[in-house]
Design an enzyme around this catalytic site. Structure first.
Site, PDB file in Angstrom:
ATOM      1  N   ASP A 132       0.835  -1.207   0.000  1.00 43.81           N
ATOM      2  CA  ASP A 132       0.000   0.000   0.000  1.00 43.81           C
ATOM      3  C   ASP A 132       0.874   1.264   0.000  1.00 43.81           C
ATOM      4  O   ASP A 132       2.085   1.196   0.237  1.00 43.81           O
ATOM      5  CB  ASP A 132      -0.873  -0.026   1.260  1.00 43.81           C
ATOM      6  CG  ASP A 132      -1.973   1.039   1.250  1.00 43.81           C
ATOM      7  OD1 ASP A 132      -2.288   1.581   0.175  1.00 43.81           O
ATOM      8  OD2 ASP A 132      -2.525   1.313   2.336  1.00 43.81           O
TER       9      ASP A 132
ATOM     10  N   ASP B 122      -9.296   2.934  -2.556  1.00 42.28           N
ATOM     11  CA  ASP B 122     -10.289   3.362  -1.568  1.00 42.28           C
ATOM     12  C   ASP B 122     -11.589   3.830  -2.194  1.00 42.28           C
ATOM     13  O   ASP B 122     -11.901   5.022  -2.222  1.00 42.28           O
ATOM     14  CB  ASP B 122      -9.699   4.470  -0.690  1.00 42.28           C
ATOM     15  CG  ASP B 122      -8.517   3.965   0.110  1.00 42.28           C
ATOM     16  OD1 ASP B 122      -8.329   2.733   0.169  1.00 42.28           O
ATOM     17  OD2 ASP B 122      -7.777   4.794   0.661  1.00 42.28           O
TER      18      ASP B 122
ATOM     19  N   GLU C  96       2.322   5.087  -4.164  1.00 42.77           N
ATOM     20  CA  GLU C  96       2.247   6.018  -5.318  1.00 42.77           C
ATOM     21  C   GLU C  96       3.528   6.843  -5.457  1.00 42.77           C
ATOM     22  O   GLU C  96       3.871   7.158  -6.605  1.00 42.77           O
ATOM     23  CB  GLU C  96       1.025   6.918  -5.161  1.00 42.77           C
ATOM     24  CG  GLU C  96      -0.312   6.185  -5.264  1.00 42.77           C
ATOM     25  CD  GLU C  96      -0.617   5.284  -4.070  1.00 42.77           C
ATOM     26  OE1 GLU C  96      -0.108   5.568  -2.973  1.00 42.77           O
ATOM     27  OE2 GLU C  96      -1.337   4.292  -4.252  1.00 42.77           O
TER      28      GLU C  96
HETATM   29  O1  MIG Z   1      -4.269   6.108   4.332  1.00 38.72           O
HETATM   30  O2  MIG Z   1      -3.798   0.960   5.765  1.00 38.72           O
HETATM   31  O3  MIG Z   1      -6.080   1.775   0.324  1.00 38.72           O
HETATM   32  O4  MIG Z   1      -6.980  -0.362   1.864  1.00 38.72           O
HETATM   33  O5  MIG Z   1      -7.035  -0.018   4.644  1.00 38.72           O
HETATM   34  C1  MIG Z   1      -4.996   4.918   4.277  1.00 38.72           C
HETATM   35  C2  MIG Z   1      -5.008   1.675   5.865  1.00 38.72           C
HETATM   36  C3  MIG Z   1      -4.041   3.778   4.149  1.00 38.72           C
HETATM   37  C4  MIG Z   1      -5.200   2.819   2.276  1.00 38.72           C
HETATM   38  C5  MIG Z   1      -5.589   1.540   1.619  1.00 38.72           C
HETATM   39  C6  MIG Z   1      -6.611   0.841   2.466  1.00 38.72           C
HETATM   40  C7  MIG Z   1      -6.049   0.579   3.842  1.00 38.72           C
HETATM   41  C8  MIG Z   1      -5.608   1.903   4.477  1.00 38.72           C
HETATM   42  N1  MIG Z   1      -4.648   2.572   3.599  1.00 38.72           N
END
Ligand code: MIG
Length: 630
Positions: free
Chosen positions: A305, A415, A308
């Site tokens: 995660d 999200d 980007e």
């Molecule tokens: O700023 O890890 O897309 O699936 O639950 C949010 C917390 C960070 C974004 C991910 C989401 C995840 C969440 N993350």
């Protein structure tokens, strides 16, 4: 036919892995400043592609940006999401052509938005390779393109089973509760996901021992039930003295640097953090090795995660704001306050920040914004190369991506929100992502942000049971979204049984799509190219070689229009025990689809087998219980 052109001084992305001879001319569609204009787009033309974006399957009439973005609001005014997928196809009644722009920095697309017959493509840095494809059909062009970029990643079969996720299951007790509730209620399950709270202070590769006294024990307890535990790994690394990932990375210069050669500090979940330089091959290998700690616990799946990379803030910008506050301490006027507010709004994912740190890519120091879209791709590559070093097939999917990453992992669609328009969006995104090579994809079932009600969950599952990634995930502070949190969980469970009865079909069709560089999820027009009605169908999809789906995508609806491009056999499915069949002729139909049923269509000359009821991939696909032929 494929033509390759070079414009300016492109940075190598490793997206294309097949050699194509370079044409020494400049592309005919180029302008003086390096931008591109295609000015003969006819009114009847359709544009496909661009992967993970917003809007329709037909990309015409909108603007898009390829610049990986942590964008939690997937609304129509947005131009970029997490992926940067610079491949599109134009098809009109006389011709069909496509372009792939091999470029790791910002690209924008005006798809007949400003001028209805023009595509205009702009670049932050007009340094790129342009591949032009000419062939008879979009599908043929996709195959030409995919033959250049290598085969798509497919996960192990268990990863097509049902996954239950939540931000976050915070302790062993919570995870076991999820497991046991599924077992007790005989709800199918193949994986449980851990979100950021399993770590100590959001530090990658650490485990909070208070909440998870023995993660290894937990993993094996789950394994006894053939359930996999899938933890999250974030892109950023906490900047902390004594934390080995920070220390080792600093000593070896594995983190992105500022202009003075100091480690660039950003703010993400762990607070002040460092960005591993996944573009630096030594750093990439080193980061990949860190996963061993979790592999040693028996873990065999990961989701990556924030790559980007998402920046909540940077130290540099926080310092600027503090200075601004100091300067305006006494009775700030309205403009001062508004300006402050604007500065705060500009904190996350700030372009100036993206310009202020540097990578070491193939021995060259390069500013991040010039290679921004490589970051998530190379994080996935880093993990994949280590995890699969001995040919193990580890589940891996990512949020950010560039084409090329499709060889190393899948993507989830980020999200989304628990709303009906995002249910439709995931059908469209899955189709467009398949076009650019990401076969293993899906959205958070039920929607991530916001609360999901039972009707939305029901309709969502009816669509998602055909999507490769089959994971229910929801955000912190939202209403519980596990299947058993809904009144009529038994019907939702029935939908999961149907998924498992079709697991073999899904797996085989995904493999077929991978092996033939085809699409598992397709628009109708790909299968019926001479039928112009199909060009307008945005809410149905072809699945594998034999099926068409037409899910209900709106609230309070028990009827919908379904377009049949040829005579097909409709299956009306309420449960595995209750499936009825009816042949419907080519044309438009108004079909009743009650809440506890859905319809699918078998193409002529095909069949569909339902296997035994199963609660896990290990017991699925053993015996055929029903076979429908047309
Ligand atoms: O700023 O890890 O897309 O699936 O639950 C949010 C917390 C960070 C974004 C991910 C989401 C995840 C969440 N993350």
């Amino acid at each position: 036919m494929i033509n390759k052109y070079k414009v300016g001084n492109p940075i190598e992305t490793q997206t294309v892995i097949t050699k194509v001879k370079l044409n020494n001319d400049l592309p005919p569609i180029i302008n003086q400043d390096g931008s591109l204009t295609i000015s003969d787009i006819t009114d009847d033309a359709v544009i496909y592609g661009l992967g993970e974006t917003l809007h329709t399957i037909n990309k015409k009439g909108f603007r898009y940006e390829a610049f990986c973005k942590d964008e939690p609001h997937h609304w129509e005014d947005k131009k970029a999401l997490y992926g940067a997928h610079n491949f599109f196809i134009v098809k009109d009644k006389n011709k069909c052509f496509g372009y792939f722009i091999d470029c790791p920095s910002f690209v924008s697309y005006d798809m007949c938005f400003t001028h209805k017959n023009k595509i205009i493509i702009n670049f932050a840095y007009p340094d790129y390779y342009l591949y032009e494809f000419i062939n008879n059909s979009p599908l043929a062009i996709i195959k030409d393109f995919r033959s250049l970029i290598g085969k798509s990643y497919l996960p192990p079969k268990w990863a097509l089973g049902y996954g239950q996720s939540r931000w976050s299951y915070k302790s062993e007790a919570e995870v076991l509760n999820v497991l046991n509730t599924h077992i007790e209620k005989e709800i199918p399950l193949d994986s449980i996901y851990l979100d950021i709270d399993y770590m100590v202070m959001f530090k990658n590769f650490t485990v909070n021992q208070n909440n998870f006294p023995s993660l290894k024990g937990l993993v094996s307890k789950l394994k006894e039930n053939n359930v996999h535990l899938v933890p999250i790994i974030d892109a950023g690394v906490k900047d902390e003295v004594g934390y080995w990932v920070a220390e080792e990375g600093k000593t070896n210069n594995y983190f992105c640097k500022d202009q003075n050669g100091k480690d660039f500090i950003v703010g993400v979940w762990p607070g002040y953090s460092l960005l591993p330089d996944y573009l630096n091959s030594d750093a990439s290998k080193w980061f990949g090795k860190q996963y061993q700690k979790l592999l040693d616990l028996g873990i065999d799946g990961f989701w990556n995660d924030m790559n980007e990379p998402s920046l909540f803030y940077s130290q540099k910008r926080i310092n600027e704001i503090s200075k601004y506050l100091e300067q305006h301490q006494d009775k700030p006027d309205l403009n001062t306050v508004l300006e402050l507010q604007e500065k705060i709004n500009q904190l996350p994912n700030n372009m100036e920040d993206y310009k202020s740190f540097y990578h070491n890519y193939n021995g060259q120091v390069i500013a991040h914004d010039k290679v921004h879209n490589l970051y998530g791709y190379f994080m996935t590559k880093s993990a994949s190369e280590y995890l699969n070093k001995d040919n193990s097939n580890i589940l891996l999917f990512s949020r950010a991506s560039l084409i090329g990453a499709h060889r190393y992992g899948g993507v989830w669609q980020g999200d989304n929100y628990s709303c009906w328009s995002h249910l439709k969006l995931t059908l469209q995104q899955t189709i467009s992502l398949n076009m650019v090579g990401f076969l293993f994809t899906g959205a958070d079932i039920g929607g991530f942000a916001g609360d999901c009600n039972e009707e939305l969950m029901t309709r969502w599952l009816q669509l998602a049971l055909f999507q490769p990634l089959f994971r229910n995930h929801s955000a912190i502070y939202t209403k519980r979204q596990e299947i058993y949190s809904f009144d009529n969980w038994e019907y939702l469970r029935e939908l999961l049984y149907i998924r498992y009865a079709l697991l073999d079909f899904i797996y085989d069709e995904l493999k077929y799509a991978r092996d033939t560089d085809g699409l598992y999820f397709r628009p109708l027009s790909f299968d019926y190219p001479t039928d112009l009605n199909t060009l307008q169908i945005e809410d149905q999809a072809m699945i594998g070689r034999s099926l068409m789906i037409a899910p209900i995508l709106e609230a309070n609806k028990t009827r919908r229009e379904v377009y049949l491009p040829e005579t097909m056999k409709m299956l009306r499915i309420n449960s595995l025990a209750n499936i009825t069949e009816e042949v419907l002729p080519k044309g438009y139909h108004n079909v009743e689809v009650k809440l506890h049923e859905f319809v699918i269509f078998i193409k002529k000359g095909h069949e569909l087998s339902f296997f035994n009821k199963a609660t896990n991939s290990s017991s699925a696909g053993k015996t055929i219980i029903k076979k429908y032929k047309f």
